[in-house]
Design a protein around this motif. Structure first.
Motif, mmCIF file in Angstrom:
data_model
loop_
_atom_site.group_PDB
_atom_site.id
_atom_site.type_symbol
_atom_site.label_atom_id
_atom_site.label_comp_id
_atom_site.label_asym_id
_atom_site.label_seq_id
_atom_site.Cartn_x
_atom_site.Cartn_y
_atom_site.Cartn_z
ATOM 1 N N LYS A 1 0.829 -1.209 0.000
ATOM 2 C CA LYS A 1 0.000 0.000 0.000
ATOM 3 C C LYS A 1 0.864 1.260 0.000
ATOM 4 C CE LYS A 1 -3.820 -0.101 2.501
ATOM 5 N NZ LYS A 1 -4.759 -0.280 3.631
ATOM 6 N N MET A 2 2.032 1.188 0.605
ATOM 7 C CA MET A 2 2.947 2.336 0.651
ATOM 8 C C MET A 2 3.397 2.748 -0.747
ATOM 9 S SD MET A 2 6.753 2.547 2.377
ATOM 10 C CE MET A 2 7.460 1.432 1.136
ATOM 11 N N ILE A 3 3.672 1.759 -1.614
ATOM 12 C CA ILE A 3 4.211 2.065 -2.935
ATOM 13 C C ILE A 3 3.126 2.249 -3.987
ATOM 14 C CG2 ILE A 3 6.375 0.857 -2.473
ATOM 15 C CD1 ILE A 3 5.342 -1.517 -4.021
ATOM 16 N N MET A 4 1.868 1.951 -3.639
ATOM 17 C CA MET A 4 0.803 1.941 -4.631
ATOM 18 C C MET A 4 0.611 3.302 -5.307
ATOM 19 S SD MET A 4 -3.225 0.950 -4.146
ATOM 20 C CE MET A 4 -3.511 2.321 -3.013
ATOM 21 N N VAL A 5 0.388 4.359 -4.536
ATOM 22 C CA VAL A 5 0.105 5.677 -5.120
ATOM 23 C C VAL A 5 1.300 6.227 -5.907
ATOM 24 C CG1 VAL A 5 -0.443 8.087 -4.594
ATOM 25 C CG2 VAL A 5 -1.730 6.250 -3.494
ATOM 26 N N PRO A 6 2.530 6.204 -5.362
ATOM 27 C CA PRO A 6 3.669 6.676 -6.177
ATOM 28 C C PRO A 6 3.837 5.914 -7.482
ATOM 29 C CG PRO A 6 4.329 6.474 -3.880
ATOM 30 C CD PRO A 6 2.966 5.861 -3.986
ATOM 31 N N ILE A 7 3.626 4.594 -7.448
ATOM 32 C CA ILE A 7 3.735 3.791 -8.672
ATOM 33 C C ILE A 7 2.695 4.224 -9.690
ATOM 34 C CG2 ILE A 7 3.156 1.504 -9.575
ATOM 35 C CD1 ILE A 7 5.963 1.517 -8.793
ATOM 36 N N ILE A 8 1.459 4.387 -9.239
ATOM 37 C CA ILE A 8 0.382 4.775 -10.148
ATOM 38 C C ILE A 8 0.666 6.142 -10.767
ATOM 39 C CG2 ILE A 8 -2.057 5.431 -10.260
ATOM 40 C CD1 ILE A 8 -1.542 2.428 -10.105
ATOM 41 N N ILE A 9 1.086 7.105 -9.957
ATOM 42 C CA ILE A 9 1.350 8.460 -10.459
ATOM 43 C C ILE A 9 2.442 8.434 -11.520
ATOM 44 C CG2 ILE A 9 2.275 10.731 -9.838
ATOM 45 C CD1 ILE A 9 0.858 10.418 -7.135
ATOM 46 N N CYS A 10 3.581 7.854 -11.185
ATOM 47 C CA CYS A 10 4.719 7.854 -12.111
ATOM 48 C C CYS A 10 4.407 7.067 -13.378
ATOM 49 C CB CYS A 10 5.957 7.273 -11.425
ATOM 50 S SG CYS A 10 6.542 8.231 -10.021
ATOM 51 N N SER A 11 3.830 5.898 -13.233
ATOM 52 C CA SER A 11 3.591 5.038 -14.383
ATOM 53 C C SER A 11 2.545 5.623 -15.324
ATOM 54 C CB SER A 11 3.143 3.655 -13.929
ATOM 55 O OG SER A 11 4.148 3.049 -13.148
ATOM 56 N N LEU A 12 1.472 6.183 -14.766
ATOM 57 C CA LEU A 12 0.438 6.758 -15.619
ATOM 58 C C LEU A 12 0.948 7.975 -16.374
ATOM 59 C CD1 LEU A 12 -2.802 6.464 -13.465
ATOM 60 C CD2 LEU A 12 -2.392 5.455 -15.700
ATOM 61 N N ILE A 13 1.695 8.826 -15.706
ATOM 62 C CA ILE A 13 2.212 10.019 -16.378
ATOM 63 C C ILE A 13 3.185 9.630 -17.479
ATOM 64 C CG2 ILE A 13 3.683 12.066 -16.063
ATOM 65 C CD1 ILE A 13 2.321 12.482 -13.361
ATOM 66 N N ILE A 14 4.088 8.710 -17.190
ATOM 67 C CA ILE A 14 5.050 8.260 -18.209
ATOM 68 C C ILE A 14 4.330 7.538 -19.345
ATOM 69 C CG2 ILE A 14 6.948 6.659 -18.664
ATOM 70 C CD1 ILE A 14 7.807 9.248 -17.356
ATOM 71 N N GLY A 15 3.384 6.649 -18.997
ATOM 72 C CA GLY A 15 2.678 5.888 -20.020
ATOM 73 C C GLY A 15 1.858 6.764 -20.945
ATOM 74 N N SER A 16 1.104 7.720 -20.383
ATOM 75 C CA SER A 16 0.236 8.557 -21.214
ATOM 76 C C SER A 16 0.990 9.644 -21.958
ATOM 77 C CB SER A 16 -0.864 9.186 -20.347
ATOM 78 O OG SER A 16 -0.294 9.929 -19.283
ATOM 79 N N SER A 17 2.208 9.981 -21.527
ATOM 80 C CA SER A 17 2.987 11.021 -22.222
ATOM 81 C C SER A 17 3.993 10.430 -23.201
ATOM 82 C CB SER A 17 3.735 11.895 -21.200
ATOM 83 O OG SER A 17 4.686 11.133 -20.475
ATOM 84 N N SER A 18 4.057 9.098 -23.274
ATOM 85 C CA SER A 18 5.027 8.459 -24.155
ATOM 86 C C SER A 18 4.521 8.332 -25.591
ATOM 87 C CB SER A 18 5.385 7.063 -23.625
ATOM 88 O OG SER A 18 6.041 7.162 -22.385
ATOM 89 N N ILE A 19 3.216 8.476 -25.786
ATOM 90 C CA ILE A 19 2.636 8.376 -27.123
ATOM 91 C C ILE A 19 2.658 9.756 -27.757
ATOM 92 C CG2 ILE A 19 0.620 7.696 -28.464
ATOM 93 C CD1 ILE A 19 -0.239 5.975 -26.085
ATOM 94 N N SER A 20 3.451 9.937 -28.791
ATOM 95 C CA SER A 20 3.574 11.234 -29.455
ATOM 96 C C SER A 20 2.244 11.618 -30.097
ATOM 97 C CB SER A 20 4.662 11.189 -30.527
ATOM 98 O OG SER A 20 5.895 10.845 -29.953
#
Length: 434
Positions: free
Chosen positions: A63-82
């Motif tokens: 649970k400690m790592i859940m929110v940071p993982i979601i934030i970083c991964s979603l931002i990187i994933g959604s901004s990686s598509i040109s």
């Protein structure tokens, strides 16, 4: 080059050893829990009471790592598509992934409703079940609550849906800024992207540390549940595993076969040509690691590189059909085991959360277990007490379920590339039939 290869070999070796340790912990915790009598005492302390905190610690670490993982991964994933790639091919691929993800979570929920995994296990706390049902929000309120009034407040409270929505807006905005012709905006956006990319790598490292503790946590969680429930726990785990794999088979035989048939292609030919990627994914449990094999399968199908070169990498990021089947089955298993009644609004929230989270978390180690945690939190099921025990049971067999998840995710990526290539009239039919 040799250093990189050696590093990859070391990583795979470490993952294999960890998997073996988790399986051993699962077997030992279950066996010892069933052998020893309930309320076994060591002096004045019950053994269950002494071991329970070790399992609780593992859940708290996740649970400690859940929110940071979601934030970083979603931002990187959604901004990686040109943005310039979000044309007709990109639009078709993303729409395809969205629709099949919706169907996958529906199949998962339907399978779990029919076979009722967890029913009769009785880890329930009746007062919590009543409170959960009484406080269920309306569907309209669920939709409204997706948009946060203060994203930082949502992050602090761990409200999953508003966090996902904000990160998607942020990530798409970042993608457009990275593609800006204004050099200042472009450089600033790339700096922000590099920051979150670095944060992602740091969180992956932390996830690795947490997973090193997993065998201890799994042993404790398995011991507690089998000591309390015995054979009923084993039967429930077998039921959830069978239910899950039946859902995957339905997804392939019904949805993917229908996709192939709808564009005039043989489902049997598709399954034959994609088989190497499916087997590799099942064994390695890594969509990204299987990507070169999946691309080779796409070549053998007659799909041009201009199509699969975009569709497959995007699929490795946003397509989680196998995981969404898993979320439907496992969420209902936990609800059944803990005596929690889910409302129509809860089912809707599970569907929305699964679809939104699928955009950015496919490449995260242990993505399925983390997504299950956030889906439970999104419908107000707090992972503590009996819910933590049921969640721990799923974690104990997660390596088996993960094989199916990856197998399905990779197959979904391949069928998407087939669909896009055929509808764009770029599929080499002679190569397909060879």
């Amino acid at each position: 080059m040799s250093t990189t290869v050696q590093s990859q070999k070391t990583s795979k070796s470490g993952n294999s050893k960890l998997l073996v340790r988790i399986i051993i912990a699962l077997v030992l915790g279950s066996a010892i829990g069933m052998i020893l009598p309930q309320n076994f005492m060591i002096g004045d302390t019950s053994l269950v009471g002494a071991i329970t905190p070790f399992g609780d610690l593992f859940v708290r670490l996740l649970k400690m790592i859940m929110v940071p993982i979601i934030i970083c991964s979603l931002i990187i994933g959604s901004s990686s598509i040109s943005p310039d790639k979000l044309g007709r091919v990109g639009g078709k691929a993303i729409l395809f992934y969205a629709i099949t993800t919706l169907l996958a979570i529906g199949i998962g929920l339907a399978s779990a409703t029919i076979f009722s995994p967890g029913l009769g296990l009785d880890l329930s706390d009746a007062s919590k079940a009543v409170e959960k049902a009484a406080n269920a929000p309306s569907m309209g309120q669920i939709l409204l609550n997706i948009i946060p009034t203060n994203p930082f407040d949502s992050i602090a409270k761990g409200d999953i849906l508003p966090i996902i929505a904000f990160c998607l807006f942020f990530g798409i905005g970042l993608a457009y800024c990275r593609a800006s012709e204004d050099e200042r905006i472009k450089n600033s956006a790339n700096t922000v992207y590099s920051f979150f990319d670095g944060m992602s790598e740091i969180m992956f490292k932390v996830v690795g540390w947490v997973m090193q503790y997993a065998p201890i946590g799994v042993f404790a969680l398995m011991f507690v549940v089998f000591n309390k429930s015995g054979a009923a726990a084993f039967s429930s785990l077998l039921n959830v595993t069978v239910t899950y794999f039946l859902g995957l088979i339905v997804m392939i035989l019904v949805v993917y076969s229908a996709v192939c048939a709808s564009v005039g292609l043989s489902p049997a030919t598709f399954l034959k040509k994609v088989r190497p990627a499916m087997l590799t994914a099942f064994v390695t449990r890594s969509s990204n690691g299987t990507l070169p094999i999946t691309m080779q399968c796409a070549e053998n199908m007659g799909i041009p590189k201009s199509v699969y070169g975009f569709v497959l990498p995007v699929g490795a990021t946003v397509n989680m059909n196998g995981t969404t089947v898993y979320l439907g089955v496992c969420t209902l298993f936990i609800a059944n085991a803990c005596g929690i009644t889910l409302t129509g609004g809860d089912y809707f929230t599970i569907i929305i959360t699964s679809m939104l989270a699928a955009i950015g978390t496919a490449g995260v180690p242990g993505a399925g277990a983390l997504m299950l945690l956030l889906v439970l939190e999104s419908v107000g099921i707090k992972v503590s007490g009996s819910v933590a025990i049921a969640y721990g049971m799923i974690l104990g067999i997660d390596s088996i379920l993960d094989m199916g998840r990856t197998w399905m995710n990779v197959t979904g990526d391949a069928v998407a590339s087939v669909y896009v290539a055929k509808t764009e009239k770029e599929l080499d039919v002679e190569q397909w039939n060879s």
